[in-house]
Enzyme design. Sequence first.
Site, PDB file in Angstrom:
ATOM      1  N   GLY A  36       0.857  -1.180   0.000  1.00 35.89           N
ATOM      2  CA  GLY A  36       0.000   0.000   0.000  1.00 35.89           C
ATOM      3  C   GLY A  36       0.894   1.231   0.000  1.00 35.89           C
TER       4      GLY A  36
ATOM      5  CG  ASP B   6      -0.136   2.133  -5.721  1.00 36.51           C
ATOM      6  OD1 ASP B   6      -1.271   1.728  -6.015  1.00 36.51           O
ATOM      7  OD2 ASP B   6       0.537   1.670  -4.788  1.00 36.51           O
TER       8      ASP B   6
HETATM    9  O1  MRU Z   1       0.597  -3.850  -4.619  1.00 36.20           O
HETATM   10  P1  MRU Z   1      -0.053  -3.165  -3.443  1.00 36.20           P
HETATM   11  O2  MRU Z   1      -0.879  -4.073  -2.617  1.00 36.20           O
HETATM   12  O3  MRU Z   1       0.952  -2.376  -2.641  1.00 36.20           O
HETATM   13  O4  MRU Z   1      -1.025  -2.128  -4.133  1.00 36.20           O
HETATM   14  C1  MRU Z   1      -1.839  -1.307  -3.335  1.00 36.20           C
HETATM   15  C2  MRU Z   1      -2.760  -0.474  -4.113  1.00 36.20           C
HETATM   16  O5  MRU Z   1      -2.808  -0.518  -5.327  1.00 36.20           O
HETATM   17  C3  MRU Z   1      -3.604   0.501  -3.351  1.00 36.20           C
HETATM   18  O6  MRU Z   1      -4.826   0.704  -3.980  1.00 36.20           O
HETATM   19  C4  MRU Z   1      -2.829   1.839  -3.304  1.00 36.20           C
HETATM   20  O7  MRU Z   1      -1.564   1.656  -2.751  1.00 36.20           O
HETATM   21  C5  MRU Z   1      -3.551   2.868  -2.572  1.00 36.20           C
HETATM   22  S1  MRU Z   1      -3.456   2.506  -0.874  1.00 36.20           S
HETATM   23  C6  MRU Z   1      -3.943   3.557   0.168  1.00 36.20           C
END
Ligand code: MRU
Length: 362
Positions: free
Chosen positions: A54, A241
């Site tokens: 995240g 992200d």
């Molecule tokens: O690969 P991840 O689990 O780190 O991806 C997370 C996401 O895509 C979330 O939607 C993004 O980080 C927003 S979190 C507040």
Amino acid sequence: MRINGRDYRTIWLDADGRRVRVIDQTGLPHRFETRTLASCEDAAEAISAMTVRGAPLIGVTGAYGMALAAWSDPSDAAIESAHAALLATRPTAVNLRWALDRLRALLLPAPVSGRADLAYAEAAKIAEEDVAACQAIGRFGAELIHQARLGEGPVNILTHCNAGWLATVDWGTALAPIYTAARQGAPIHVWVDETRPRNQGASLTAFELLGEDVPHTIIADNAGGHLMQHGLVDLVIVGSDRTTRAGDVCNKIGTYLKALAAHDNGVPFYVALPSSTVDWRIADGVRDIPIEERSAREVTHISGRGADGAPIEIQLTPDGSTARNFGFDVTPSRFVTGLITERGVCPATEEGLRGLFPDLCG
Ligand code: MRU
């Protein structure tokens, strides 16, 4: 937020004030365990193995990784090498670079003897800022949820991946408005995209919503368009992200297709993000955001809990087929109804972001 009735954050300091504790998200929802990060290498490994994940939480873990490095060796060379090692862990979420740059800029001009204390204080500050930003996003986004309630039934919100408290220090981004509105008494039902290949929706978002008693239904990733065609989605809220200064939004793979379906069906599509997720250097997300490609094994195999309760991994695909695993995609700003930030809701445009963040846009 709550796990079995007890309040947790995703990251905190051990009693010694130096080592860092995190929830191991790879075991959820079936196994709740914490891990201790005792070195910068541990922090880098936790980010790349997705023990923590995240965008905001990756940033905070990176900041603590810099602090762990400064604790062990506060020299310029060690700070630079920690910055490089942590930055290399995951390429897409810009919060990581933002936090690492902030620590490096603070530490290098400071006397070597005080760097470790300074680094821990700054990492703690970033963590607190993230909690405050997510709470504010929750307040602003909750208003949108209340406005979306037309009839007697619940507001149906679709979300993708996990942009809840597990993806941040606390509260979350896309889920913060849901938690806030739910605690204010709004009847809400959440459609949870499973989010292949790592299933952060089916495992983490569902786990969070259960903990907060928010009614929800897990759906296959491809179901969203169908639900929208039948009037079963009032609102889409996702996280990000990396968001460009022009409002293009990079988020977990599959987000773009949900935005297209929402656009075709007149369903509002909101993105919730703290300003630490905005990359002010770039405007064109499709061209300029690096998309992480992870191991094909995350596509060819799936993990879960076996009938005996033990963790298992099984192969889905035939031997000999190749697979590729693109982690993120970019939703162009024209498909985004609005950005929910810690300073309010704005259009997904350069003017909109500049209006809310004149001090950050440069
Ligand atoms: O690969 P991840 O689990 O780190 O991806 C997370 C996401 O895509 C979330 O939607 C993004 O980080 C927003 S979190 C507040």
